[in-house]
Design a protein around this motif. Structure first.
Motif, PDB file in Angstrom:
ATOM      1  N   PHE A   1       0.777   0.955  -6.387  1.00 57.02           N
ATOM      2  CA  PHE A   1      -0.538   0.533  -5.886  1.00 57.02           C
ATOM      3  C   PHE A   1      -1.348   1.709  -5.340  1.00 57.02           C
ATOM      4  O   PHE A   1      -2.249   1.533  -4.532  1.00 57.02           O
ATOM      5  CB  PHE A   1      -0.374  -0.573  -4.828  1.00 57.02           C
ATOM      6  CG  PHE A   1       0.142  -1.855  -5.415  1.00 57.02           C
ATOM      7  CD1 PHE A   1      -0.709  -2.714  -6.095  1.00 57.02           C
ATOM      8  CD2 PHE A   1       1.495  -2.180  -5.336  1.00 57.02           C
ATOM      9  CE1 PHE A   1      -0.240  -3.892  -6.665  1.00 57.02           C
ATOM     10  CE2 PHE A   1       1.980  -3.352  -5.909  1.00 57.02           C
ATOM     11  CZ  PHE A   1       1.110  -4.206  -6.577  1.00 57.02           C
ATOM     12  N   LYS A   2      -1.002   2.910  -5.778  1.00 55.62           N
ATOM     13  CA  LYS A   2      -1.749   4.097  -5.327  1.00 55.62           C
ATOM     14  C   LYS A   2      -2.919   4.372  -6.285  1.00 55.62           C
ATOM     15  O   LYS A   2      -2.914   3.957  -7.441  1.00 55.62           O
ATOM     16  CB  LYS A   2      -0.813   5.314  -5.291  1.00 55.62           C
ATOM     17  CG  LYS A   2       0.320   5.188  -4.246  1.00 55.62           C
ATOM     18  CD  LYS A   2       0.036   6.000  -2.991  1.00 55.62           C
ATOM     19  CE  LYS A   2       0.899   5.574  -1.815  1.00 55.62           C
ATOM     20  NZ  LYS A   2       2.279   6.079  -1.906  1.00 55.62           N
ATOM     21  N   GLY A   3      -3.900   5.109  -5.799  1.00 53.00           N
ATOM     22  CA  GLY A   3      -5.038   5.530  -6.634  1.00 53.00           C
ATOM     23  C   GLY A   3      -5.831   4.345  -7.166  1.00 53.00           C
ATOM     24  O   GLY A   3      -6.142   3.415  -6.411  1.00 53.00           O
TER      25      GLY A   3
ATOM     26  N   ASP B   1       4.116   3.337  -4.908  1.00 49.55           N
ATOM     27  CA  ASP B   1       3.430   4.144  -5.932  1.00 49.55           C
ATOM     28  C   ASP B   1       2.630   3.269  -6.883  1.00 49.55           C
ATOM     29  O   ASP B   1       1.579   3.675  -7.377  1.00 49.55           O
ATOM     30  CB  ASP B   1       4.452   4.964  -6.733  1.00 49.55           C
ATOM     31  CG  ASP B   1       4.977   6.146  -5.920  1.00 49.55           C
ATOM     32  OD1 ASP B   1       4.342   6.484  -4.892  1.00 49.55           O
ATOM     33  OD2 ASP B   1       6.024   6.710  -6.297  1.00 49.55           O
TER      34      ASP B   1
ATOM     35  N   LYS C   1      -4.873   1.934  -8.840  1.00 51.62           N
ATOM     36  CA  LYS C   1      -4.131   0.662  -8.760  1.00 51.62           C
ATOM     37  C   LYS C   1      -4.322  -0.043  -7.407  1.00 51.62           C
ATOM     38  O   LYS C   1      -3.902  -1.186  -7.242  1.00 51.62           O
ATOM     39  CB  LYS C   1      -2.632   0.897  -8.997  1.00 51.62           C
ATOM     40  CG  LYS C   1      -2.299   1.529 -10.343  1.00 51.62           C
ATOM     41  CD  LYS C   1      -2.297   0.477 -11.438  1.00 51.62           C
ATOM     42  CE  LYS C   1      -1.860   1.039 -12.776  1.00 51.62           C
ATOM     43  NZ  LYS C   1      -0.429   1.242 -12.881  1.00 51.62           N
ATOM     44  N   ALA C   2      -4.954   0.667  -6.453  1.00 52.63           N
ATOM     45  CA  ALA C   2      -5.189   0.054  -5.141  1.00 52.63           C
ATOM     46  C   ALA C   2      -6.064  -1.192  -5.261  1.00 52.63           C
ATOM     47  O   ALA C   2      -6.038  -2.062  -4.390  1.00 52.63           O
ATOM     48  CB  ALA C   2      -5.831   1.067  -4.194  1.00 52.63           C
TER      49      ALA C   2
ATOM     50  N   ALA D   1       0.829  -1.220   0.000  1.00 52.02           N
ATOM     51  CA  ALA D   1       0.000   0.000   0.000  1.00 52.02           C
ATOM     52  C   ALA D   1       0.860   1.265   0.000  1.00 52.02           C
ATOM     53  O   ALA D   1       0.398   2.337  -0.404  1.00 52.02           O
ATOM     54  CB  ALA D   1      -0.955  -0.016   1.193  1.00 52.02           C
ATOM     55  N   LYS D   2       2.115   1.136   0.433  1.00 48.95           N
ATOM     56  CA  LYS D   2       3.030   2.298   0.426  1.00 48.95           C
ATOM     57  C   LYS D   2       3.677   2.526  -0.940  1.00 48.95           C
ATOM     58  O   LYS D   2       4.325   3.540  -1.166  1.00 48.95           O
ATOM     59  CB  LYS D   2       4.153   2.088   1.464  1.00 48.95           C
ATOM     60  CG  LYS D   2       3.677   2.115   2.912  1.00 48.95           C
ATOM     61  CD  LYS D   2       4.848   1.979   3.887  1.00 48.95           C
ATOM     62  CE  LYS D   2       5.374   0.566   3.941  1.00 48.95           C
ATOM     63  NZ  LYS D   2       6.511   0.335   4.814  1.00 48.95           N
TER      64      LYS D   2
END
Ligand SMILES: [Zn+2]
Length: 297
Positions: free
Chosen positions: A134-136, A132, A138-139, A129-130
């Motif tokens: 998997f941000k936005g 990049d 892509k989570a 989760a930290k």
């Protein structure tokens, strides 16, 4: 003649721009074909580190209800992984297991349908989760199900057992067992025959590493085949040897630190290659700083 020259110039310019594009987006190194480990279990092998690097070993387990993919290599390999799987089954991929957070094991999660179940250790989910990657949006490719100590998925010959024995490479390394086939997939807790990578930013620990390997060796019974993180399929005997190697290697680095040696001096002084034939010492220098940092804490 003039037209030919203009055409020639255009070809040169075209060729140049194609070369520039190729330089900006180098073609991805190809993946090898699937190799059969046992009935219904295949590996899409890792590559050497360097320009040909594609990521870690990928396990492909064909169950009655669908395919379980263990680790997804670097980003961009999803379509090729799916293409490889189609060679052995028409069944859809229903589950991804990520052995740990690193991008060479989680990078192509994004290429699978959002309906695919994604499973990992709870600390690995937090580490991912930290990132990049998997941000936005892509989570949605983060693990949907997590475990703490042990979890089983599927039943009978389709069962997969996930264990956690403590910190080492990271603080969320899954040990994946296919009990009906007596196969263990280790992720990067056993990546290769050389010094381990200890990722302290993701909770890895040199002090815990040998203990965690001991627990895994003692706790995982009825295994006859081991799929390491980045090297060819091998046997439990080699995992046991790796436990002894890491124990000796960490102890040697600790002694070097106690003797006041710098990282470079420690890397030059330590050599376990004659005690452990077939082992390399290429990664000592890169691995020692993490041990020193942990000792200073
Ligand atoms: Zn890793």
């Amino acid at each position: 003649m003039k037209r030919i020259t203009v055409l020639g110039a255009l070809l040169v310019i075209g060729g140049l721009s194609a070369a520039i594009v190729a330089q900006q987006q180098p073609p991805r190194p190809p993946l090898p074909d699937l190799t059969k480990v046992k009935d219904n279990l295949y590996v899409i092998a890792s590559s050497a580190l360097g320009p040909e690097f594609t990521g870690g070993n990928t396990g492909v387990f064909v169950t009655e209800s669908g395919v379980i993919v263990v680790d997804t290599k670097l980003s961009g390999y999803g379509p090729t992984i799916l293409e490889r799987i189609k060679k052995v089954t028409d069944k859809p991929v229903t589950m991804i297991i990520n052995t740990h957070t690193h991008g060479d094991h989680t990078g192509s999660n994004e290429a699978f349908p959002a309906t695919v179940d994604i499973v990992a250790h709870e600390n690995t989910k937090a580490n991912m989760a930290k990132m990049d990657a998997f941000k936005g949006d892509k989570a949605q490719f983060l693990p949907k199900r997590t475990y703490k100590d042990k979890m089983s998925v599927g039943s009978g010959k389709n069962r997969v057992d996930l264990y956690y024995f403590g910190a080492g490479h990271t603080n969320g390394d899954a040990w994946v067992v296919y009990p009906s086939l007596r196969v263990l997939q280790t992720g990067d807790m056993f990546a290769w025959r050389d010094a381990p990578t200890i990722d302290r930013n993701n909770g890895g620990s040199a002090v815990e590493y040998p203990k965690t390997l001991s627990k895994a060796v003692a706790g995982l019974k009825d295994i006859d085949t081991v799929i390491p993180g980045h090297s060819p399929v091998t046997t439990p005997k080699d995992l046991q040897e790796y436990q002894r190697f890491v124990t000796d290697w960490v102890a040697a680095v600790q002694s070097a630190a106690a003797a006041g040696k710098t990282v470079d001096e420690a890397a030059a002084a330590i050599d376990l290659t004659s005690k452990y034939p077939g082992y390399k010492s290429e990664r000592y220098k890169a691995a020692i700083p993490a041990v020193y940092a942990e000792l200073k804490k």
